[in-house]
Design an enzyme around this catalytic site. Structure first.
Site, PDB file in Angstrom:
ATOM      1  N   THR A 116    -126.793 -17.141 -56.866  1.00 21.34           N
ATOM      2  CA  THR A 116    -125.751 -16.202 -56.449  1.00 21.34           C
ATOM      3  C   THR A 116    -124.471 -16.978 -56.172  1.00 21.34           C
ATOM      4  OG1 THR A 116    -127.391 -14.792 -55.431  1.00 21.34           O
ATOM      5  CG2 THR A 116    -125.118 -14.503 -54.694  1.00 21.34           C
ATOM      6  N   LYS A 201    -123.617  -8.609 -58.101  1.00 22.57           N
ATOM      7  CA  LYS A 201    -124.645  -9.232 -57.257  1.00 22.57           C
ATOM      8  C   LYS A 201    -124.200  -9.289 -55.786  1.00 22.57           C
ATOM      9  CE  LYS A 201    -127.742 -11.609 -55.404  1.00 22.57           C
ATOM     10  NZ  LYS A 201    -129.158 -11.805 -55.415  1.00 22.57           N
ATOM     11  N   ASN A 205    -125.752  -6.983 -52.234  1.00 24.83           N
ATOM     12  CA  ASN A 205    -126.177  -7.488 -50.925  1.00 24.83           C
ATOM     13  C   ASN A 205    -125.225  -7.051 -49.818  1.00 24.83           C
ATOM     14  OD1 ASN A 205    -128.512  -8.597 -51.837  1.00 24.83           O
ATOM     15  ND2 ASN A 205    -127.782 -10.709 -51.900  1.00 24.83           N
ATOM     16  N   ARG A 241    -129.026  13.274 -49.233  1.00 30.47           N
ATOM     17  CA  ARG A 241    -128.026  12.262 -49.596  1.00 30.47           C
ATOM     18  C   ARG A 241    -127.761  11.254 -48.479  1.00 30.47           C
ATOM     19  NH1 ARG A 241    -127.106  16.697 -52.102  1.00 30.47           N
ATOM     20  NH2 ARG A 241    -126.048  17.662 -50.340  1.00 30.47           N
ATOM     21  N   CYS A 255    -129.478 -14.477 -48.004  1.00 29.92           N
ATOM     22  CA  CYS A 255    -128.702 -13.616 -48.911  1.00 29.92           C
ATOM     23  C   CYS A 255    -127.844 -12.616 -48.154  1.00 29.92           C
ATOM     24  CB  CYS A 255    -129.663 -12.875 -49.827  1.00 29.92           C
ATOM     25  SG  CYS A 255    -130.819 -13.986 -50.630  1.00 29.92           S
ATOM     26  N   LYS A 315    -137.971 -12.320 -41.754  1.00 33.35           N
ATOM     27  CA  LYS A 315    -138.523 -10.972 -41.884  1.00 33.35           C
ATOM     28  C   LYS A 315    -140.037 -11.074 -42.035  1.00 33.35           C
ATOM     29  CE  LYS A 315    -138.125 -10.249 -46.827  1.00 33.35           C
ATOM     30  NZ  LYS A 315    -137.607  -9.383 -47.872  1.00 33.35           N
ATOM     31  N   ARG A 322    -134.922 -19.395 -42.573  1.00 31.57           N
ATOM     32  CA  ARG A 322    -133.485 -19.689 -42.655  1.00 31.57           C
ATOM     33  C   ARG A 322    -132.665 -18.554 -42.043  1.00 31.57           C
ATOM     34  NH1 ARG A 322    -132.841 -20.968 -48.916  1.00 31.57           N
ATOM     35  NH2 ARG A 322    -134.213 -19.176 -48.984  1.00 31.57           N
TER      36      ARG A 322
HETATM   37  N1  SAJ Z   1    -133.267  -5.937 -42.341  1.00 25.03           N
HETATM   38  C1  SAJ Z   1    -132.985  -5.052 -41.314  1.00 25.03           C
HETATM   39  N2  SAJ Z   1    -133.119  -3.711 -41.557  1.00 25.03           N
HETATM   40  C2  SAJ Z   1    -133.506  -3.241 -42.774  1.00 25.03           C
HETATM   41  C3  SAJ Z   1    -133.784  -4.137 -43.819  1.00 25.03           C
HETATM   42  C4  SAJ Z   1    -133.649  -5.488 -43.576  1.00 25.03           C
HETATM   43  O1  SAJ Z   1    -132.633  -5.444 -40.205  1.00 25.03           O
HETATM   44  O2  SAJ Z   1    -133.617  -2.029 -42.919  1.00 25.03           O
HETATM   45  C5  SAJ Z   1    -133.144  -7.393 -42.124  1.00 25.03           C
HETATM   46  C6  SAJ Z   1    -134.431  -8.154 -42.413  1.00 25.03           C
HETATM   47  O3  SAJ Z   1    -135.297  -8.135 -41.319  1.00 25.03           O
HETATM   48  C7  SAJ Z   1    -133.891  -9.546 -42.710  1.00 25.03           C
HETATM   49  C8  SAJ Z   1    -132.559  -9.249 -43.404  1.00 25.03           C
HETATM   50  O4  SAJ Z   1    -132.217  -7.913 -43.072  1.00 25.03           O
HETATM   51  O5  SAJ Z   1    -133.637 -10.268 -41.535  1.00 25.03           O
HETATM   52  C9  SAJ Z   1    -132.587  -9.416 -44.918  1.00 25.03           C
HETATM   53  O6  SAJ Z   1    -133.821  -8.949 -45.442  1.00 25.03           O
HETATM   54  P1  SAJ Z   1    -133.940  -7.986 -46.708  1.00 25.03           P
HETATM   55  O7  SAJ Z   1    -135.361  -7.672 -46.892  1.00 25.03           O
HETATM   56  O8  SAJ Z   1    -132.995  -6.858 -46.584  1.00 25.03           O
HETATM   57  O9  SAJ Z   1    -133.341  -8.850 -47.907  1.00 25.03           O
HETATM   58  P2  SAJ Z   1    -133.614 -10.326 -48.516  1.00 25.03           P
HETATM   59  O10 SAJ Z   1    -132.551 -11.227 -47.997  1.00 25.03           O
HETATM   60  O11 SAJ Z   1    -135.017 -10.756 -48.346  1.00 25.03           O
HETATM   61  O12 SAJ Z   1    -133.350 -10.026 -50.082  1.00 25.03           O
HETATM   62  C10 SAJ Z   1    -132.095  -9.490 -50.504  1.00 25.03           C
HETATM   63  C11 SAJ Z   1    -132.348  -8.347 -51.508  1.00 25.03           C
HETATM   64  N3  SAJ Z   1    -131.099  -7.620 -51.758  1.00 25.03           N
HETATM   65  C12 SAJ Z   1    -131.056  -6.283 -51.754  1.00 25.03           C
HETATM   66  O13 SAJ Z   1    -131.996  -5.586 -51.504  1.00 25.03           O
HETATM   67  C13 SAJ Z   1    -129.747  -5.660 -52.098  1.00 25.03           C
HETATM   68  C14 SAJ Z   1    -132.927  -8.930 -52.801  1.00 25.03           C
HETATM   69  O14 SAJ Z   1    -133.055  -7.903 -53.770  1.00 25.03           O
HETATM   70  C15 SAJ Z   1    -131.992 -10.011 -53.330  1.00 25.03           C
HETATM   71  O15 SAJ Z   1    -132.514 -10.579 -54.523  1.00 25.03           O
HETATM   72  C16 SAJ Z   1    -131.921 -11.098 -52.276  1.00 25.03           C
HETATM   73  O16 SAJ Z   1    -131.334 -10.524 -51.110  1.00 25.03           O
HETATM   74  C17 SAJ Z   1    -131.062 -12.239 -52.791  1.00 25.03           C
HETATM   75  O17 SAJ Z   1    -131.614 -13.280 -53.164  1.00 25.03           O
HETATM   76  O18 SAJ Z   1    -129.838 -12.068 -52.903  1.00 25.03           O
END
Ligand code: SAJ
Length: 406
Positions: A116, A201, A205, A241, A255, A315, A322
């Site tokens: 990214t 991308k 995020n 919606r 990310c 998570k 990290r």
């Molecule tokens: N989190 C919340 N509430 C939620 C969802 C997540 O507080 O409803 C927190 C999680 O606990 C965590 C953080 O957000 O601390 C990020 O976790 P995540 O599961 O949302 O995302 P990542 O970082 O594991 O993966 C994301 C994904 N991006 C999207 O869904 C748009 C993944 O598809 C990407 O490939 C990845 O980033 C990346 O490498 O960019």
């Protein structure tokens, strides 16, 4: 043959997936220990389905080495950290990998950057490196940006089923790379230009970060007036919606808390919503800490060493810690000159922080107030072990009576 450069969280599963679908693959990483581990038949991190995929790829003849290969296609998947102060992307690893590939590649090779990057990085950092090495882009070397989209915890499934974006200068080269990814990817593969691929991308995020920030802000509003944020979001999401994500103790990983800053760093006067959203997410670990202090007062608990944080990873059900909210909370507590909080995480075997436990029963034995920071499957299955403890649940997973919420 495809030479995948960087065998970390993204590069390794991608290399394995290609290899197990009939593509000849050599995986290259400068970390000798990592390459030695892979060559000894072991994977380097925990991920659902990864070990089986590894076995299939090895069976298909994948090789791991520290050397760059002379071949027609490179897929670069190295880290792109951001500078904590300027908030801008650090393209150093990508640039180094491109330079190393240029040392060995034949004319006509395609260099695909999967890492990214912030919008404009390929133009600003990668093109000059290729040109300075004496290559003509579009003739001697072809550039592509094909950002990954897979989510840790479900990587193997998503590699196969997600749609993908391929940004290329020349549509024919885009199609050539699409054919390689099509070996395993069942999702739609869109071919576009490089800048569009970079931007999409980062925006994906950013969208998630802003949505989570909205949920986190709702939590603060509801806490202020003693309302149940989870129930409110559940009902709102029944609207066709509306789709609000879950509040939590903060946003970690490599990310969601990082990529949106690329936009803020590059367009500071145009990113008011994004900037504020990121600050709301960053405020959550401290918000949890304040809740801990409030609850300690309420239950008359004065000894901070009787407070335990369940979960250290960013998570559930991953071993990656990290930028995790737990680490951010501990840092915040240290700033207040605090210490003594206990920590436990079943997914983290190494000692990362002081007072870290490696056994759930020992951890629970020593604490009165358990703060659920991560909803690992382990604790969901063993929730009854929390009976009799005071629980602050930041993930909305505990149904025990008397549980405190965010
Ligand atoms: N989190 C919340 N509430 C939620 C969802 C997540 O507080 O409803 C927190 C999680 O606990 C965590 C953080 O957000 O601390 C990020 O976790 P995540 O599961 O949302 O995302 P990542 O970082 O594991 O993966 C994301 C994904 N991006 C999207 O869904 C748009 C993944 O598809 C990407 O490939 C990845 O980033 C990346 O490498 O960019």
């Amino acid at each position: 043959m495809v030479n995948v450069i960087g065998l970390g969280y993204i590069g390794l599963p991608t290399a394995l997936m290609l290899a197990s679908h009939g593509v000849e693959v050599v995986g290259t990483d400068y970390n000798r220990d990592l390459v030695a581990t892979l060559n000894a038949g072991k994977t380097t991190f925990q991920e659902k389905g990864l070990d089986a995929l590894f076995a299939a790829a090895v069976q298909s003849g994948i090789q791991f080495t520290t050397a760059y290969q002379k071949t027609d296609t490179y897929i670069i998947s190295v880290p792109t950290p951001y500078d904590k102060f300027s908030k801008k992307v650090d393209a150093g690893y990508v640039v180094a990998a491109v330079k190393d590939a240029l040392q060995v590649c034949p004319k006509g090779a395609v260099i695909v950057v999967e890492s990214t990057v912030s919008p404009g990085t390929m133009d600003k950092y990668v093109r000059p490196v290729v040109e300075d090495a004496g290559f003509v882009i579009g003739e001697d070397i072809h550039l592509v940006h094909a950002p990954e989209r897979i989510i840790p915890g479900n990587m193997v499934y998503e590699l196969e089923h997600n749609s993908r974006t391929i940004g290329a200068d020349e549509p024919a080269i885009g199609e050539q790379i699409k054919a390689i990814y099509s070996s395993f990817c069942k999702g739609d593969i869109v071919v576009t230009d490089i800048r569009t691929a970079e931007m999409t991308k980062v925006i994906e995020n950013t969208f998630r970060a802003v949505n989570i920030a909205f949920a986190n802000e709702l939590t603060k509003i509801c806490r202020h007036d003693g309302m149940d944020v989870q129930e409110i979001i559940r009902i709102c999401n029944m609207h066709p919606r509306v789709n609000i994500l879950s509040p939590g103790p903060g946003v970690g990983g490599h990310c969601i808390p990082v990529d949106p800053w690329f936009l803020v760093g590059d367009y500071p006067s145009l990113t008011r919503v994004v900037g504020e959203a990121l600050r709301v997410n960053e405020s959550m670990p401290e918000f949890v800490l304040q809740r801990v202090y409030e609850i300690m007062k309420e239950i008359d608990l004065r000894d901070i060493s009787k407070v335990g944080l369940y979960g250290l990873t960013y998570k559930e059900d991953v071993d990656d810690y990290r930028e995790s909210p737990t680490l951010q909370l501990l840092e915040c507590q240290a700033k207040h000159l605090g210490q003594g909080l206990k920590v436990y995480d079943p997914m983290v075997e190494r000692d990362i922080v002081p007072n870290q436990y490696h056994d759930l029963d020992q951890f629970l034995n020593d604490v009165e107030l358990v703060v659920l920071m991560v909803g690992h499957s382990e604790i969901k299955e063993k929730m009854d072990k929390l009976a009799g403890k005071t629980v602050l649940d930041t993930r909305f997973i505990c149904k025990l009576d008397g549980t405190y919420r965010l």
